[in-house]
Design an enzyme around this catalytic site. Structure first.
Site, PDB file in Angstrom:
ATOM      1  N   HIS A  30      28.602  11.994 -13.387  1.00 38.21           N
ATOM      2  CA  HIS A  30      27.292  12.625 -13.374  1.00 38.21           C
ATOM      3  C   HIS A  30      27.351  14.022 -12.731  1.00 38.21           C
ATOM      4  O   HIS A  30      26.899  14.235 -11.610  1.00 38.21           O
ATOM      5  CB  HIS A  30      26.310  11.712 -12.619  1.00 38.21           C
ATOM      6  CG  HIS A  30      24.901  12.215 -12.561  1.00 38.21           C
ATOM      7  ND1 HIS A  30      24.348  13.069 -13.496  1.00 38.21           N
ATOM      8  CD2 HIS A  30      23.912  11.975 -11.653  1.00 38.21           C
ATOM      9  CE1 HIS A  30      23.092  13.318 -13.162  1.00 38.21           C
ATOM     10  NE2 HIS A  30      22.802  12.698 -12.056  1.00 38.21           N
ATOM     11  N   CYS A  67      18.532  16.403 -12.220  1.00 35.51           N
ATOM     12  CA  CYS A  67      19.516  15.759 -13.085  1.00 35.51           C
ATOM     13  C   CYS A  67      19.193  15.923 -14.570  1.00 35.51           C
ATOM     14  O   CYS A  67      20.057  15.711 -15.415  1.00 35.51           O
ATOM     15  CB  CYS A  67      19.637  14.291 -12.727  1.00 35.51           C
ATOM     16  SG  CYS A  67      20.017  14.052 -10.981  1.00 35.51           S
TER      17      CYS A  67
END
Lengths: 388, 388
Positions: free
Chosen positions: B337, B85
């Site tokens: 995200h 991420c």
């Protein structure tokens, strides 16, 4: 920018392994760090190459785990790079740039790949993901097909009979197997003859089995340091004289497959930085994923005019005692091609050659060496020039 | 090292998209380049983030194709980064370092992810590949489970009743949804109330649906330049004041999940470089992949003592007018995200905030902002401090 040296290299045997990517990398990394006379805790950053860990082991985000596995500290950033087959060379270039810039004094670079356990059918499909997924992959163009097309284009463009070109390509394979037979870490340590190549199974016309490099498991690593830190190194430091990296778009936009535009841009940058030309290079580890690929590289790197490099191996000009020794390690063809580890594997060989540590495959008097790595179907090329 | 500024940012709407990764990236990149008053041909390198293109589209080696798609030249190296991420933040840090070092004057950074088309079942498994594949994945520990365990550990360690902690976590979700409702590019532009969070489906006890950020498609980009080139920029340049990146090993080696060691190392480096402390930060985009993750970040970044940050949102200290405005964009929770694009998406928001361009979600008088991105289960953290 500071001068940067390689002071330690490490490499597993290439071939089939039952180890994980991180186990393979740990072996190579600890060898490199040991050669450098350092400890894992001295490494200030890791530049890590891996292409397909997610398909191979269900492992993404491998860099921090690789760093932790060998005992690097939390403060050391561990970063994964992926540039298809040029992955580790691109990681190397970024490590050298950041050491040169003073961001780090000591950095570890390396790569690992263990593609064989996913099986060759899936590996073929997985490798093909490095070409354009919308306009190339769906047509069935895997890498053997790309280089098969390049072979036909080369023959047509330069007016070489295909049978003659194929014989010369086969001589590349024979030469690289002969070199590989001298390398105890090579996947194939066995000489082959011309007949073996020319009677091999057809893979993608006109490429036959022995025109193609294998799938391989393996890992490689090296320690790069700023000049000041090279003084205390147990081994002779090998200096980075020049580097270049360039990129190109999908194959359909490239036109002439016999001209690898990214390589021409990358090597021009390397020669410019080093203040050298092809005539200065004693030894080169270049990207012979297919026999034709070695020929294309010989020309783009400036060792031959375009259209003139195809007979180099047949004439004995690219082996020991020749004009420039090409792939003394055996190259991708015989040493093997664990994709995410290949680039620093080429660095390993050049460093060993420039130190004079290569025994029966030593290039006599080698002072300047080059690394050339091609990623995907001509999409990325990264070059390094190293000197003793 | 030279001062480095961000002079252009771009971002697609986050959410569900039928575009490819490269189409999404092209949109964001061309917006950023346009804001910078430049052309794609001016970009000297691309630092590209993508995590799972091979699973999403069968596309590895995406960086050179992304560069070519927008018309960048072959001489410009295009390099893919992957750090789970934290992917795009790590790409950003490397771009800024190499511009600071003088390797490039102008660089394009960005990322893209379009994970939704692979379906949420496969996406859940694919995301989990960012945790250790041998000792974590096989136990069934996906990311919600990791942060569920961290929640229990936080409650036990700091003597907070779980029900009270959950109420405070729910306030994080309510706050970030309230912020997201002010962001026209957010995936969820809808306010929710406490009841909605606390009555949501259980995902991994004690995390409920609205404690978790969504899967998202999207892309983001920014143009970074050396100080000399910032003078001619049409928009106010936003300066990079400090950066840090750090790494940690598998979860089983970390012990205390409430302490993200890589974040503590990365943010310490950022503050040191910037010569600032948490008290100087006006606005932060931090990694709220789960509501508990925002609380852990608030503490490790220095805004609260350990064990004291859990009630920040409940007390209104992390919204407009509070002690520090946290995730004015809506954060991962409401903005979305798209993993490989998230980092430069956080940069996008901070740059817009420091320029004063955020309209109804503007943090009044914001002068210094921070980006915080966590990769994997605490394996990578990368921070940036930006100033106007």
């Amino acid at each position: 920018m500071r001068e940067v040296a390689v002071i330690g290299v490490g490499m597993t045997k290439f071939g089939v392994s039952d180890k994980t990517n991180i186990e393979l990398f740990s072996q190579a990394a600890l060898e490199a760090i040991g050669e450098a006379g350092l400890e894992p805790g001295d490494m200030e950053a890791l530049f890590f190459g891996n292409c397909l860990g997610d398909f191979e082991e269900g492992q993404l985000h491998m860099a921090p785990f690789a760093a932790a596995a060998i005992g690097m500290p939390t403060t050391a950033p561990a970063t994964r790079f992926e540039a298809a087959c040029a992955t580790a060379t691109v990681a190397m270039r970024h490590a050298v740039l950041l050491v040169a810039a003073g961001v780090y004094d000591v950095a570890l670079v390396g790569g690992a790949e263990r593609c064989l356990r996913m099986g060759t059918d899936l590996a073929t499909r997985a490798f093909a993901m490095a070409s354009d997924a919308y306009y190339e992959g769906p047509t069935g163009v895997t890498f053997p097909a790309v280089f098969a097309m390049a072979t036909h284009m080369y023959a047509a463009k330069h007016g070489v009979e295909l049978s003659e070109l194929k014989r010369c390509m086969a001589e590349v394979s024979v030469k690289n197997h002969r070199h590989g037979a001298l390398n105890p870490l090579a996947q194939f340590q066995k000489e082959i003859d011309l007949d073996k190549v020319l009677k091999g199974p057809m893979i993608a016309d006109p490429l036959q089995l022995f025109d193609c490099c294998p799938f391989s498991d393996g890992a490689t690593a090296c320690v790069v340091v700023a000049a000041e830190r090279a003084k205390a190194a147990p081994k002779q430091p090998i200096w980075v004289a020049g580097m270049g990296q360039a990129s190109a778009g999908p194959l359909y936009a490239q036109g002439d497959l016999t001209r690898v535009r990214a390589r021409e841009a990358a090597v021009a940058a390397s020669y410019k930085q080093a203040g050298l030309t092809a005539a200065d290079i004693d030894v080169v580890e270049l990207h012979d994923c297919f026999t034709i690929a070695e020929i294309l590289a010989l020309e783009a790197l400036g060792f031959y005019e375009f259209g003139q490099g195809y007979a180099a191996a047949a004439k004995g000009e690219t082996t020991f005692g020749g004009k420039v020794v090409v792939n003394p390690s055996g190259g991708l063809k015989a040493k093997g091609h664990p994709i995410g580890a290949t680039g620093t594997g080429q660095v390993y060989e050049i460093v060993k050659q420039l130190r004079g540590e290569c025994g029966p495959r030593q290039v006599a008097g080698a002072k300047v060496g080059m690394v050339d790595t091609l990623g995907g179907d001509l999409g990325t090329v990264c070059n390094l020039i190293l000197r003793s």
